[in-house]
Write a protein that holds these residues in place. Sequence first.
Motif, PDB file in Angstrom:
ATOM      1  N   ASP A  27      42.237  29.764  42.435  1.00 14.57           N
ATOM      2  CA  ASP A  27      43.382  29.704  43.332  1.00 14.57           C
ATOM      3  C   ASP A  27      44.216  28.451  43.071  1.00 14.57           C
ATOM      4  OD1 ASP A  27      44.693  31.177  45.401  1.00 14.57           O
ATOM      5  OD2 ASP A  27      44.171  29.581  46.797  1.00 14.57           O
ATOM      6  N   VAL A  28      43.548  27.322  42.834  1.00 19.31           N
ATOM      7  CA  VAL A  28      44.271  26.096  42.507  1.00 19.31           C
ATOM      8  C   VAL A  28      45.051  26.273  41.210  1.00 19.31           C
ATOM      9  CG1 VAL A  28      44.055  23.655  41.896  1.00 19.31           C
ATOM     10  CG2 VAL A  28      42.645  24.595  43.738  1.00 19.31           C
ATOM     11  N   THR A  29      44.408  26.826  40.190  1.00 22.56           N
ATOM     12  CA  THR A  29      45.102  26.998  38.913  1.00 22.56           C
ATOM     13  C   THR A  29      46.262  27.983  39.040  1.00 22.56           C
ATOM     14  OG1 THR A  29      43.579  28.738  38.117  1.00 22.56           O
ATOM     15  CG2 THR A  29      43.020  26.450  37.589  1.00 22.56           C
ATOM     16  N   TYR A  30      46.077  29.054  39.815  1.00 22.81           N
ATOM     17  CA  TYR A  30      47.169  30.004  40.007  1.00 22.81           C
ATOM     18  C   TYR A  30      48.382  29.327  40.647  1.00 22.81           C
ATOM     19  CZ  TYR A  30      43.687  33.758  39.320  1.00 22.81           C
ATOM     20  OH  TYR A  30      42.711  34.590  38.823  1.00 22.81           O
ATOM     21  N   LYS A  31      48.142  28.499  41.642  1.00 17.75           N
ATOM     22  CA  LYS A  31      49.241  27.798  42.311  1.00 17.75           C
ATOM     23  C   LYS A  31      49.987  26.899  41.327  1.00 17.75           C
ATOM     24  CE  LYS A  31      47.094  27.760  46.907  1.00 17.75           C
ATOM     25  NZ  LYS A  31      46.455  26.914  47.954  1.00 17.75           N
ATOM     26  N   LEU A  32      49.222  26.218  40.468  1.00 17.33           N
ATOM     27  CA  LEU A  32      49.854  25.338  39.490  1.00 17.33           C
ATOM     28  C   LEU A  32      50.629  26.131  38.444  1.00 17.33           C
ATOM     29  CD1 LEU A  32      46.864  22.881  39.076  1.00 17.33           C
ATOM     30  CD2 LEU A  32      49.104  22.279  40.033  1.00 17.33           C
ATOM     31  N   GLN A  75      40.723  48.975  45.288  1.00 16.75           N
ATOM     32  CA  GLN A  75      40.532  48.593  46.689  1.00 16.75           C
ATOM     33  C   GLN A  75      41.176  47.251  47.016  1.00 16.75           C
ATOM     34  OE1 GLN A  75      36.281  48.691  47.165  1.00 16.75           O
ATOM     35  NE2 GLN A  75      36.181  50.929  47.274  1.00 16.75           N
ATOM     36  N   LEU A  76      41.325  46.404  45.994  1.00 15.47           N
ATOM     37  CA  LEU A  76      41.930  45.088  46.175  1.00 15.47           C
ATOM     38  C   LEU A  76      43.431  45.093  45.894  1.00 15.47           C
ATOM     39  CD1 LEU A  76      39.083  43.020  44.504  1.00 15.47           C
ATOM     40  CD2 LEU A  76      39.734  42.938  46.922  1.00 15.47           C
ATOM     41  N   GLY A  77      44.000  46.279  45.712  1.00 16.58           N
ATOM     42  CA  GLY A  77      45.443  46.399  45.547  1.00 16.58           C
ATOM     43  C   GLY A  77      45.935  46.350  44.121  1.00 16.58           C
ATOM     44  N   ARG A  78      45.026  46.393  43.165  1.00 17.08           N
ATOM     45  CA  ARG A  78      45.415  46.379  41.773  1.00 17.08           C
ATOM     46  C   ARG A  78      45.363  47.792  41.196  1.00 17.08           C
ATOM     47  NH1 ARG A  78      42.064  42.152  38.443  1.00 17.08           N
ATOM     48  NH2 ARG A  78      43.871  42.327  37.057  1.00 17.08           N
ATOM     49  N   SER A  79      45.934  47.936  40.005  1.00 17.30           N
ATOM     50  CA  SER A  79      45.875  49.217  39.305  1.00 17.30           C
ATOM     51  C   SER A  79      44.611  49.260  38.452  1.00 17.30           C
ATOM     52  CB  SER A  79      47.108  49.374  38.410  1.00 17.30           C
ATOM     53  OG  SER A  79      46.908  50.428  37.464  1.00 17.30           O
ATOM     54  N   PRO A  80      44.009  50.438  38.294  1.00 19.40           N
ATOM     55  CA  PRO A  80      42.850  50.521  37.395  1.00 19.40           C
ATOM     56  C   PRO A  80      43.218  50.195  35.954  1.00 19.40           C
ATOM     57  CG  PRO A  80      43.580  52.716  38.048  1.00 19.40           C
ATOM     58  CD  PRO A  80      44.321  51.740  38.906  1.00 19.40           C
ATOM     59  N   HIS A  81      44.500  50.273  35.625  1.00 14.13           N
ATOM     60  CA  HIS A  81      44.962  49.973  34.268  1.00 14.13           C
ATOM     61  C   HIS A  81      45.237  48.481  34.083  1.00 14.13           C
ATOM     62  CE1 HIS A  81      45.172  54.270  33.800  1.00 14.13           C
ATOM     63  NE2 HIS A  81      46.040  54.366  34.795  1.00 14.13           N
ATOM     64  N   ASP A  82      45.031  47.692  35.128  1.00 16.08           N
ATOM     65  CA  ASP A  82      45.205  46.240  35.022  1.00 16.08           C
ATOM     66  C   ASP A  82      44.031  45.574  34.301  1.00 16.08           C
ATOM     67  OD1 ASP A  82      47.589  46.342  36.357  1.00 16.08           O
ATOM     68  OD2 ASP A  82      46.819  45.607  38.272  1.00 16.08           O
ATOM     69  N   LEU A  83      42.945  46.320  34.072  1.00 12.32           N
ATOM     70  CA  LEU A  83      41.741  45.765  33.456  1.00 12.32           C
ATOM     71  C   LEU A  83      41.413  46.495  32.161  1.00 12.32           C
ATOM     72  CD1 LEU A  83      41.306  45.626  36.765  1.00 12.32           C
ATOM     73  CD2 LEU A  83      39.070  44.752  36.091  1.00 12.32           C
ATOM     74  N   THR A  99      50.705  42.997  40.787  1.00 12.15           N
ATOM     75  CA  THR A  99      49.499  43.393  41.516  1.00 12.15           C
ATOM     76  C   THR A  99      48.398  42.335  41.455  1.00 12.15           C
ATOM     77  OG1 THR A  99      48.855  44.596  39.508  1.00 12.15           O
ATOM     78  CG2 THR A  99      49.878  45.869  41.283  1.00 12.15           C
ATOM     79  N   HIS A 100      48.534  41.339  40.573  1.00  7.40           N
ATOM     80  CA  HIS A 100      47.502  40.309  40.454  1.00  7.40           C
ATOM     81  C   HIS A 100      47.657  39.291  41.579  1.00  7.40           C
ATOM     82  CE1 HIS A 100      45.094  37.010  38.802  1.00  7.40           C
ATOM     83  NE2 HIS A 100      44.509  37.935  38.047  1.00  7.40           N
ATOM     84  N   PRO A 101      46.534  38.791  42.133  1.00  4.16           N
ATOM     85  CA  PRO A 101      46.634  37.855  43.264  1.00  4.16           C
ATOM     86  C   PRO A 101      47.409  36.579  42.952  1.00  4.16           C
ATOM     87  CG  PRO A 101      44.371  37.980  42.421  1.00  4.16           C
ATOM     88  CD  PRO A 101      45.131  39.103  41.813  1.00  4.16           C
TER      89      PRO A 101
END
Length: 458
Positions: free
Chosen positions: A165-170, A266-274, A443-445
């Motif tokens: 979460d810290v790295t995402y914010k940065l 279930q977490l709001g992402r697409s199955p094709h995101d992985l 879709t990524h957090p």
Amino acid sequence: MRPLHFAAFVMNTTGHIIQGTWRRPGARQADFNSLDLWVDLARTLERGTFDAIFFADVVGLYAPYRGDERKYVEAGLQVPSNDPSVLASAIAYATEHLGIAFTASILQEHPFNFARRISTLDHASKGRIAWNIVTNYLPNASRNFGLEGLTKHDERYAWADEYVDVTYKLWEGSWEDDALVQDRATGIHADYDKIHRIDHEGPRYKVEGPHLVSPSPQRTPLLFQAGASEAGRTFAAKNAEAVFIVAPGVEAAARDTADIRARAVQLGRSPHDLKFFQGLHFVVGSTEEEAKRRSDELDQWIDYDAQLSHMSGAIGIDLGHEARKDLDRPVGELKTEGVQSILGWINDLVTDRPPTLRDVAHYTSHNGRVTGTPEQIADQLERWRAAGVDGINVVNAEIPGSYEEFVDHVIPVLRDRGLARREYREGTLRQKLFGHGDRLPVTHPAARYRRARVGAAS
């Protein structure tokens, strides 16, 4: 049909996965201190249109085996080992398309400095960096960084949640896309109002910001993750773009990939995101008989005691003492805070009886081995693709031989079958893998931090 992706699974050490084979004539992995070894390998991989070179890593010795760490040192089993991230810029300079993925634990570096280093490398590589997120499972590594011992398994993933979460914010929230102006006429280098502190305050970290690096081509590196436990699967479903699995067979791979994709939805992402990368090792022959002979010859070099010590150290239980008591003791009786997924893999591999320590020793060197002609290997890879696997993390017995043989003999057949691409897609590593742009999908957090002030002050 979609082609598979390929990554070379390596480590900046002598003994990585298959132990003892560094002694074979022609094997060069004992030259791991040489930059030339890695640059030459990277160029071979790029010739074979591999997507990435994937560096594993640890920051401590494995748990004692027969009471101490002697076996690891004497076998060269991941000690000594060097920091793989240091190789990244040299490999980037020597190649044009190859992705560079390296493992870094949340334990080993503060997220502010880690984010800065990643952004620097992503700039230097023109967007070809990937981060394999790991939590650490070695008690010695924990003590190396000042902790009393190994953090509980699920607590490590709670720690990882805050770290990323810290790295995402940065990466995503600190600099707006057009903040770097570099206007020679006005003398304005960057727009102060478009650069933001993050003011993160959490259980482990307090980070003011802003990020010191302007947005790199990918902003956030491509994200790998390999956790297979319950907590690890949820973490992967939330954060990962590429998931490294070591399923014991295609049925297990189909089950595991479907499970993690369902969690992602279930977490709001697409199955094709992985995308899922299965770890496999290949023994190639011009005929089936030659391939079998080469596989048998390989077995003669394997240090099976080192194989058992490797799994022992990862699980966190001294199997050296256990093995002396009874090699046929069921592993189901063993409890661990180490890599819990290993015990699950053994249970998947042996289905007709309770798996034993003897099975662990065999599993570590033979699971994932595919032996045959290039055509037979292509047949097997078609089965893995049908099971939901998107790519292969190619394990080696020899560097560079394992990869030279695969590139020279297997890749041409795979290309003819539509199982491997003939040329690279332009763009960053994320664009090459997914084809939907250089940045993380909405879709990524991490995307929730974009184009907005994360903290109250700037």
